[in-house]
Design a protein around this motif. Structure first.
Motif, PDB file in Angstrom:
ATOM      1  N   UNK A  39      -7.071  -8.849  -2.674  1.00 10.15           N
ATOM      2  CA  UNK A  39      -8.332  -7.984  -3.349  1.00 10.15           C
ATOM      3  C   UNK A  39      -8.708  -6.774  -2.570  1.00 10.15           C
ATOM      4  N   UNK A  40      -9.039  -5.751  -3.265  1.00  3.70           N
ATOM      5  CA  UNK A  40      -9.421  -4.383  -2.921  1.00  3.70           C
ATOM      6  C   UNK A  40     -11.151  -4.222  -2.762  1.00  3.70           C
ATOM      7  N   UNK A  41     -11.531  -3.841  -1.853  1.00  2.00           N
ATOM      8  CA  UNK A  41     -12.827  -3.691  -1.758  1.00  2.00           C
ATOM      9  C   UNK A  41     -13.581  -2.478  -2.317  1.00  2.00           C
ATOM     10  N   UNK A  42     -12.455  -1.407  -2.064  1.00  3.47           N
ATOM     11  CA  UNK A  42     -13.138  -0.137  -2.546  1.00  3.47           C
ATOM     12  C   UNK A  42     -12.409   0.258  -3.981  1.00  3.47           C
ATOM     13  N   UNK A  43     -11.291  -0.048  -4.191  1.00  3.62           N
ATOM     14  CA  UNK A  43     -10.738   0.424  -5.626  1.00  3.62           C
ATOM     15  C   UNK A  43     -10.989  -0.554  -6.467  1.00  3.62           C
ATOM     16  N   UNK A  44     -11.581  -1.992  -6.465  1.00  6.16           N
ATOM     17  CA  UNK A  44     -11.898  -2.807  -7.091  1.00  6.16           C
ATOM     18  C   UNK A  44     -10.468  -3.405  -7.865  1.00  6.16           C
ATOM     19  N   UNK A  45      -9.443  -3.330  -7.391  1.00 10.45           N
ATOM     20  CA  UNK A  45      -8.165  -3.857  -7.928  1.00 10.45           C
ATOM     21  C   UNK A  45      -7.369  -5.047  -7.138  1.00 10.45           C
ATOM     22  N   UNK A  46      -6.565  -5.756  -7.773  1.00 11.86           N
ATOM     23  CA  UNK A  46      -6.087  -6.779  -7.218  1.00 11.86           C
ATOM     24  C   UNK A  46      -4.431  -6.435  -7.132  1.00 11.86           C
ATOM     25  N   UNK A  47      -3.782  -6.401  -5.918  1.00 17.00           N
ATOM     26  CA  UNK A  47      -2.495  -6.038  -5.931  1.00 17.00           C
ATOM     27  C   UNK A  47      -1.597  -7.096  -5.579  1.00 17.00           C
ATOM     28  N   UNK A  48      -0.371  -7.388  -6.260  1.00 15.13           N
ATOM     29  CA  UNK A  48       0.750  -8.455  -6.232  1.00 15.13           C
ATOM     30  C   UNK A  48       1.906  -7.865  -5.652  1.00 15.13           C
ATOM     31  N   UNK A  49       2.325  -8.572  -4.361  1.00 13.58           N
ATOM     32  CA  UNK A  49       3.710  -8.144  -3.950  1.00 13.58           C
ATOM     33  C   UNK A  49       4.536  -9.695  -4.129  1.00 13.58           C
ATOM     34  N   UNK A  50       5.935  -9.252  -3.932  1.00 11.62           N
ATOM     35  CA  UNK A  50       6.915 -10.090  -3.614  1.00 11.62           C
ATOM     36  C   UNK A  50       7.151 -10.585  -2.367  1.00 11.62           C
ATOM     37  N   UNK A  51       7.164 -11.571  -2.058  1.00  8.83           N
ATOM     38  CA  UNK A  51       7.281 -12.230  -0.234  1.00  8.83           C
ATOM     39  C   UNK A  51       8.734 -11.942   0.077  1.00  8.83           C
ATOM     40  N   UNK A  52       9.733 -12.124  -0.887  1.00  8.77           N
ATOM     41  CA  UNK A  52      11.231 -11.790  -0.280  1.00  8.77           C
ATOM     42  C   UNK A  52      11.437 -10.479  -0.098  1.00  8.77           C
ATOM     43  N   UNK A  53      11.021  -9.534  -1.107  1.00 15.67           N
ATOM     44  CA  UNK A  53      11.624  -8.165  -0.987  1.00 15.67           C
ATOM     45  C   UNK A  53      10.315  -7.473  -0.203  1.00 15.67           C
ATOM     46  N   UNK A  54       9.063  -7.729  -0.366  1.00 14.29           N
ATOM     47  CA  UNK A  54       8.084  -6.929   0.103  1.00 14.29           C
ATOM     48  C   UNK A  54       7.705  -5.668  -0.626  1.00 14.29           C
ATOM     49  N   UNK A  55       8.066  -5.821  -2.003  1.00 18.15           N
ATOM     50  CA  UNK A  55       7.717  -4.677  -2.834  1.00 18.15           C
ATOM     51  C   UNK A  55       6.506  -5.146  -3.676  1.00 18.15           C
TER      52      UNK A  55
END
Length: 775
Positions: free
Chosen positions: A472-488
């Motif tokens: 979770x972001x503190x300044x942009x108010x967004x939630x980011x989702x990544x893949x553990x295998x690829x890192x993308x």
């Protein structure tokens, strides 16, 4: 009882202030940590914190020669007589002043404390039960300034006391005729340490400017003569001698010869043989600590720059000159055999045990030197990972109490840490704009997750499969989702109108719950293109969110001190708990608000379900941790995590006598710069720079966790703000010793840990047959 918790262990901080001591066998180090004492077993590689606490930070610890008793004195002058065998307090005593050092005599019959400019000698407590364990024998006056150090002769006949008036005083422990007291000068700075030579009255004195004086005495210890008694004691002795003379006439011949021999012997005198300097190059480096091993004539000195020297006395031959850090060495101790040397650095919270002959480390531990922000249990309950504002991620062993790996890849404060389901990967979020994954097999950072534009991450979560990482972001108010295998980066979830404060994955389904300051909790379906399934409306800002272990319930802590429970399937609130009265927040020294409004703005900032899901553990900006029954919505247990008055927000009532027309006296640090060797800027100022300000660290719980396995030998922990990071662990009672299944979790106790700034604590239950490993 399931909730009969008691203190068990403390992790995270290995040394705070005070003096270090080795046990008699030389295999363990006794280190003061805030207002507690931790014993580090160097042979078995374990640490154990004594189940006792003082009212303030510990100032000094005195160990008896047989290693059975210890005298622990805090900054307020309160002393505890502790039995190291049964690990309990035997006696309480108040010295009515700030004590700088305490030392037992080698025969164990007496001990001396230095208080102000006097030294007081007490009769040491014996093995039998006594009404008053501390009986004052004599007070010694002489120094014109505060005393700093003590050392005894091997035969316990004399002791030396160093002072800030640049003089060293030698006192007789008995009423000697040829030695009442002797003052030694020759230094130009504060005396840091003084040491007697083995089986001699010869003395070594060291001052803060790096000078060593060697003093030779013209009288051996056997040459000290007892002073003839006077008054009623003399009459009793004279009557006894007359009776003996009537029975045996031969004793009169010896009695006439002794006065003539005594008249030939004069008073004890000292002469300076040599004076050596450590700072030969001319750079000014304050000497801060020293230790001397009498059998091997080994002198160890530590300096404010982190450098330490090993010299052989009296020739002053240099053996080693090394640097352990760039911080001030606060304490040095040498074990009985002279092989191991312990160093304590209060600035970094560092404890080192070095074997000087092989030039290798026996123990090298360092806690977080800034506030501990988060912690997480491993799935098997054997490890704890902690993240701190200093940018470090540390992994601790719950059984040994030691940190076995530290990751320093983050360049800013760590805000969240968590384990994957396998327990071999740690994921951490930081304010530096990165989320990192660490491998516990190879001890390396193998993944670094970043956002398209720089942002500050305030929380992190990993799903049950370990393949999806969210932050979770503190300044942009967004939630980011990544893949553990690829890192993308897979997706960016938008919708919150305030900083994201907490994230939690459903343990059963692929649903992510995000809590935000916009007074909502959003549920995101990971299996359906990350769409928002539900939005839970709250009455105040959401600070923490967590799922029940079975995923059928959701708990949310809000800014108005409430804990609300929700059904995530139907988005219906099932209950709420009002925790404002249970927080019972303490008041800071600089607070001006009344007691009626002191709890405003205080709330629970961290939540955790028990393994059976029947209870919830809550902590926040308070010195209390609460356990609530979810179904009945009642308070089951409340723990006071610390009684240390050296921390702020501990008092329930304010001292209005400190409020003057010029401001609060708590803003002025009366001892600023004196102990650390800061140069006094103005002539005539004796108490340091009055413009300096001193602020106490505030106590507050930043993170807490129950044991995920539910087994009674590993209860739980929490982090709290204070003198460095603290992890507190609590152990619960239980009778089941086999594998814990879901059917047994409600029948056995479990442990919990909590992070309080820079340390970790654990608890043990009263009664019951279970004990932590290593006892």
């Amino acid at each position: 009882m399931k909730f009969a918790y008691r203190f068990s262990n403390l992790l995270g901080t290995v040394y705070r202030c005070g003096n270090l001591n080795f046990t008699c066998d030389g295999n363990s180090v006794i280190s003061p940590v805030g207002n507690r004492v931790t014993v580090f077993d160097l042979k078995n590689n374990k640490s154990n914190t004594l189940p006792l606490a003082t009212r303030y930070n510990i100032r000094c610890v005195g160990l008896s020669p047989d290693g059975r008793l210890a005298i622990i004195v805090d900054e307020g002058g309160d002393a505890l007589l502790v039995s190291l065998v049964c690990r309990s307090v035997l006696h309480h005593f108040h010295f009515k002043g700030s004590v700088h050092s305490v030392s037992f005599s080698p025969d164990g019959r007496k001990f001396v404390v230095t208080k102000g400019n006097i030294a007081q000698m007490y009769h040491a407590p014996g093995r039998k039960r006594e009404f008053n364990a501390f009986v004052l024998d004599k007070s010694y006056f002489g120094p014109y300034d505060e005393t700093t150090c003590i050392d005894w002769t091997d035969d316990s006949r004399c002791f030396a006391v160093g002072s800030k008036d640049m003089s060293t005083w030698v006192f007789g422990a008995e009423r000697w005729d040829n030695l009442i007291y002797y003052a030694l000068g020759g230094h130009k700075d504060v005396i840091v340490a003084c040491f007697f030579e083995s089986s001699s009255l010869d003395l070594y004195t060291l001052s803060q400017d790096g000078a060593l004086c060697v003093w030779q005495c013209d009288t051996p210890p056997e040459g000290l003569r007892l002073k003839a008694p006077t008054g009623w004691k003399a009459e009793l002795l004279q009557g006894a001698e007359e009776e003996e003379e009537e029975e045996e006439e031969e004793t009169t011949v010896r009695g006439k010869a002794t006065p003539a021999a005594e008249e030939q012997q004069g008073k004890v005198k000292y002469s300076r043989l040599a004076k050596y300097f450590f700072n030969k190059e001319g750079d000014f480096n304050n000497l801060t600590a020293a230790a001397f091993h009498k059998k091997t004539h080994l002198l160890v000195t530590g300096f404010a720059s982190g450098i330490f020297h090993l010299h052989e006395l009296p020739e002053f031959n240099l053996i080693h000159s090394l640097s352990i850090s760039d911080q001030r060495i606060a304490s040095i101790a040498v074990n009985g055999s002279g092989d191991w040397i312990a160093f304590g650095c209060s600035g970094l919270g560092q404890l080192l045990v070095w074997e000087w002959q092989s030039e290798s480390y026996v123990l090298k531990q360092q806690g977080h030197f800034n506030s501990m922000a988060s912690l997480a249990y491993s799935p098997d309950g054997q490890c704890i990972v902690t993240g701190s504002d200093d940018g470090k991620v540390k992994v601790w062993n719950t059984f040994s109490g030691f940190c076995f790996v530290t990751f320093t890849e983050h360049s800013s404060g760590v805000t969240g840490v968590t384990f994957t389901a396998t327990g071999y990967v740690i994921v951490s979020s930081s304010m530096d704009g990165t989320v990192r994954a660490f491998d516990l097999h190879r001890y390396r950072n193998f993944r670094t997750f970043t956002s398209p534009r720089p942002t500050q991450f305030s929380c992190v979560a990993v799903d049950c499969s370990g393949e999806v990482v969210s932050a979770g972001a503190q300044d942009s108010f967004e939630v980011f989702i990544w893949s553990m295998q690829t890192g993308r980066l897979l997706d960016v979830l938008s919708g919150h109108e305030g900083p994201v404060s907490s994230l939690c994955f459903n343990p059963v389904r692929s649903v992510l719950a995000s809590a935000s300051w916009d007074r909502t909790v959003r549920l995101w379906d990971m299996a359906d293109s990350w769409r928002t399934t539900e939005t839970l409306g709250l009455t105040s800002d959401a600070l923490a969110v967590t799922f029940r272990p079975d995923g059928a319930e959701l708990a949310v802590a809000t800014l108005n001190s409430q804990i609300t429970f929700w059904d995530p399937e139907n988005a219906v609130q099932t209950g709420s708990i009002e925790g404002r009265h249970d927080l019972k927040t303490g008041r800071k020294e600089l607070d001006k608000v009344t007691a009626k409004h002191s709890a405003k703005g205080k709330a629970f900032t961290t939540l955790c379900y028990s393994a059976d899901g029947q209870s919830v553990l809550a902590g926040g900006m308070s010195k209390f941790v609460c356990i609530y029954h979810v179904k009945e919505q009642i308070l089951r247990k409340k723990f006071e995590i610390s009684c240390n008055l050296s921390l702020d927000a501990m008092e329930e009532f304010l001292n209005r006598r400190k409020m003057t027309e010029f401001g609060n006296l708590a803003l002025i640090d009366q001892d600023a710069g004196v102990e650390d060797g800061v140069v006094i800027p103005l002539p005539g100022v004796k108490k340091g720079d009055m413009s300096s300000r001193h602020f106490k660290p505030e106590i507050r719980v930043t993170s807490l966790r129950f044991s995920p396995t539910g087994e009674p030998r590993a209860a739980g922990c929490w982090c709290w703000e204070g003198w460095g990071s603290v992890l507190l662990g609590f152990w619960a009672q239980g009778a089941h010793r086999g594998p814990v299944t879901s059917a047994l979790r409600d029948k056995v106790g479990q442990s919990f840990w909590l992070a309080l700034g820079p340390a970790v604590l654990s608890e043990d239950t009263e009664g019951g047959g279970l004990r932590p490993a290593g006892r």
